[in-house]
Motif scaffolding. Structure first.
Motif, PDB file in Angstrom:
ATOM      1  N   LEU A   1       0.829  -1.202   0.000  1.00  0.00           N
ATOM      2  CA  LEU A   1       0.000   0.000   0.000  1.00  0.00           C
ATOM      3  C   LEU A   1       0.867   1.257   0.000  1.00  0.00           C
ATOM      4  O   LEU A   1       1.770   1.396   0.828  1.00  0.00           O
ATOM      5  CB  LEU A   1      -0.916   0.015   1.223  1.00  0.00           C
ATOM      6  N   PRO A   2       0.599   2.186  -0.929  1.00  0.00           N
ATOM      7  CA  PRO A   2       1.362   3.447  -0.943  1.00  0.00           C
ATOM      8  C   PRO A   2       0.903   4.363   0.183  1.00  0.00           C
ATOM      9  O   PRO A   2      -0.184   4.212   0.726  1.00  0.00           O
ATOM     10  CB  PRO A   2       1.018   4.033  -2.310  1.00  0.00           C
ATOM     11  N   SER A   3       1.735   5.340   0.514  1.00  0.00           N
ATOM     12  CA  SER A   3       1.404   6.278   1.586  1.00  0.00           C
ATOM     13  C   SER A   3       1.434   7.707   1.066  1.00  0.00           C
ATOM     14  O   SER A   3       2.063   8.001   0.044  1.00  0.00           O
ATOM     15  CB  SER A   3       2.398   6.134   2.743  1.00  0.00           C
ATOM     16  N   ALA A   4       0.757   8.593   1.802  1.00  0.00           N
ATOM     17  CA  ALA A   4       0.734  10.009   1.427  1.00  0.00           C
ATOM     18  C   ALA A   4       2.118  10.627   1.537  1.00  0.00           C
ATOM     19  O   ALA A   4       2.463  11.562   0.816  1.00  0.00           O
ATOM     20  CB  ALA A   4      -0.257  10.755   2.326  1.00  0.00           C
ATOM     21  N   GLU A   5       2.941  10.088   2.458  1.00  0.00           N
ATOM     22  CA  GLU A   5       4.291  10.618   2.648  1.00  0.00           C
ATOM     23  C   GLU A   5       5.138  10.439   1.387  1.00  0.00           C
ATOM     24  O   GLU A   5       5.973  11.284   1.061  1.00  0.00           O
ATOM     25  CB  GLU A   5       4.948   9.903   3.833  1.00  0.00           C
ATOM     26  N   GLN A   6       4.891   9.336   0.652  1.00  0.00           N
ATOM     27  CA  GLN A   6       5.630   9.101  -0.582  1.00  0.00           C
ATOM     28  C   GLN A   6       5.344  10.182  -1.613  1.00  0.00           C
ATOM     29  O   GLN A   6       6.254  10.697  -2.263  1.00  0.00           O
ATOM     30  CB  GLN A   6       5.264   7.730  -1.161  1.00  0.00           C
ATOM     31  N   ILE A   7       4.071  10.531  -1.750  1.00  0.00           N
ATOM     32  CA  ILE A   7       3.687  11.566  -2.723  1.00  0.00           C
ATOM     33  C   ILE A   7       4.316  12.894  -2.346  1.00  0.00           C
ATOM     34  O   ILE A   7       4.866  13.615  -3.187  1.00  0.00           O
ATOM     35  CB  ILE A   7       2.152  11.696  -2.792  1.00  0.00           C
TER      36      ILE A   7
END
Length: 528
Positions: free
Chosen positions: A251-257
């Motif tokens: 699952l991707p995270s908002a921190e990555q964006i």
């Protein structure tokens, strides 16, 4: 004597494998797992209903809804779905609580796992619900017809429910929104939902012929190559997201964006978010919020980023490291010169965040503290928005310090006013309520000054006590005078005769008047 031994089949004494608990509903396999055409949760629900030979609404109301919330119980009335979902059935495909609830309920009923991939829930951390889903059902009639003609299972892909997807990538044609028979749109989930059929008139929605029945929509020949390529690119990018396998998905995270967008700004625009936003054709303040993680960009904004930065949506959301090459068609040096020419001289002087932070830190040391609008005016800004853009925390600190200073000034002023009321020689002195009215303050404000409030109340009560004593003395003198007059006239000074001659006849009923009359009657010999 036995010549030969007979060998019998042995028994297996190992512990038998436990039989799993059967599911309440059929453990139906979702269609299109691992492909861009993965099935939607509403389509899966409709196929479950068909498998159990009941209407979709009946299955939802009697089995699924009660697991979503205890209050969602079927009362036997047609149209129960509208009472629960109203016009929000599209949210079942989204990233919010509706999607979580329906997925959880169906997983319990079927025993299946990973049904969240039939919705946009896996992308909840990076894709907000805003602008994500279509308000109405959409479909490709050619896909429906093709599946039925090949005797394949007819279903509705999750891809069609996304607002950014307007064409079918398999047939290069716009998706339909209206039934060609009844000319009406359909909600995402209805009582009689069935893949491939109209929810309103129950007509078959598939066709192998190009018709002009889709009012307000473009046919393939009406799309120029550029628009068609753009829409195909969007659809394929989103399809790539949906095709990610649940088994190997992290699952991707908002921190990555946040980190990736900030890195793009650093490499491509040397940290100048305003310039970066200008080249992407986006709002500067909103772009700053995306890069700092304060808000999440919508899927349309992310697609716009991907288009200008020459990367795919899947790479932007999931890959740890991507190529931070300069965006296509961008000349940041030339753009910087144009941007600087358009700025006001005052803004040019203070456009650097570090410079502004230094100035604001000095402002925090000023006495008396200025307001943030005053500081913005000094620096040549019309308002304080630009300052918040460069140094949000310092701006909050300046505003807080000014507000505390202002409150302290007001407090001093109120205390001075209350002190004047306490020291005044006015007679009679005002009550606490009268002080509030005259000073223009509320009772709640007066409570904040307990010492002054107590002094005002004590002074007023002292006046009331003095007034009461004086009043009693005057009544006693009046009763005594009237009683002697009646006695000189040969009449017994009774309460009724005394009250008639008093200025306020009812005053005779007061305790002070009664005691005064008794005393004068004893003095005159009427009582022992």
């Amino acid at each position: 004597m036995v010549d030969e031994l007979t060998l019998y089949e042995g028994w297996d004494l190992s512990k038998p494998q436990l039989i799993t608990k059967p599911s309440r509903l059929f453990c139906l396999e979702p269609i299109g797992i691992g492909t861009p055409y993965i099935e939607s949760i509403v389509s899966y629900t409709s196929r479950l209903a068909i498998a159990h030979t009941v209407q979709t609404g009946m299955l939802v109301m009697s089995e699924i809804a009660p697991l979503m919330k205890k209050e969602y119980a079927f009362d036997g009335k047609h149209g129960g779905l509208d009472k629960i979902f109203a016009n929000q059935t599209r949210a079942l495909h989204g990233t919010g609580m509706w999607a979580q609830s329906v997925v959880h309920a169906i997983e319990i009923l079927t025993g299946k796992s990973n049904l969240s991939f039939l919705t946009m829930l896996p992308w909840a951390q990076v894709l907000p619900n805003k602008g994500l889903l279509k308000a109405y059902r959409a479909w490709c009639p050619f896909c429906f017809e093709e599946w039925r003609s090949k005797e394949q299972e007819v279903y509705e892909p999750l891809l069609w429910s996304l607002n950014s997807v307007t064409i079918c990538p398999r047939h290069d044609r716009p998706l339909d929104y209206m039934c060609s028979y009844c000319q009406r749109t359909s909600q995402t989930l209805a009582w009689s939902s069935r893949p491939g059929y109209c929810h309103k008139c129950h007509s078959w929605l598939g066709t192998s012929e190009i018709t002009s029945c889709d009012i307000g929509q473009l046919n393939k020949e009406d799309l120029n190559k550029e628009d068609l390529y753009k829409q195909l690119w969007i659809t394929l990018n989103i399809g790539e997201l949906l095709a990610v396998s649940p088994d190997s998905f992290v699952l991707p995270s908002a921190e990555q964006i946040k980190k990736k967008l900030s890195r793009y700004v650093e490499i491509a625009a040397k940290g100048n978010i305003a310039l970066f936003a200008k080249q992407l054709g986006m709002n500067r303040t909103q772009t700053h919020r995306w890069c700092t993680g304060r808000t999440q960009p919508t899927i349309d904004i992310l697609l716009k980023f991907c288009d200008r930065l020459e990367t795919s949506l899947l790479e932007l959301l999931t890959r740890d490291s991507i190529d931070y090459s300069f965006p296509k068609g961008m000349s940041f040096n030339q753009a910087a010169q144009r941007t600087d020419q358009n700025k006001k001289s005052s803004y040019k002087k203070q456009s650097n965040s570090e410079q502004i932070e230094k100035i604001l830190k000095k402002v925090l040391e000023e006495s008396p503290p200025p307001s943030l609008p005053e500081v913005a005016k000094r620096l040549g800004y019309k308002g304080s928005t630009a300052l918040y853009y460069h140094a949000k925390e310092l701006c909050h600190a300046i505003s807080t310090r000014y507000e505390e200073h202002r409150k302290a000034e007001v407090s001093d002023q109120v205390q001075q006013i209350l002190k004047e009321f306490i020291e005044t020689d006015d007679y009679p002195p005002p009550s606490a309520r009268e002080v509030c009215e005259r000073a223009g303050i509320s009772w709640a404000t007066l409570i904040k000054y307990p010492e002054e409030k107590k002094a005002i109340i004590v002074k007023y009560r002292s006046y009331l006590k003095q007034f009461s004593n004086q009043r009693i003395r005057l009544i006693n003198e009046e009763v005594r005078k009237i009683a002697f007059e009646l006695h000189s006239e040969g009449l017994e000074p009774t309460e009724s005769r005394v009250s008639i001659r008093m200025q306020k006849p009812k005053a005779i009923l007061q305790k002070a008047s009664i005691n005064a009359l008794k005393a004068v009657r004893r003095e005159l010999g009427y009582e022992s």
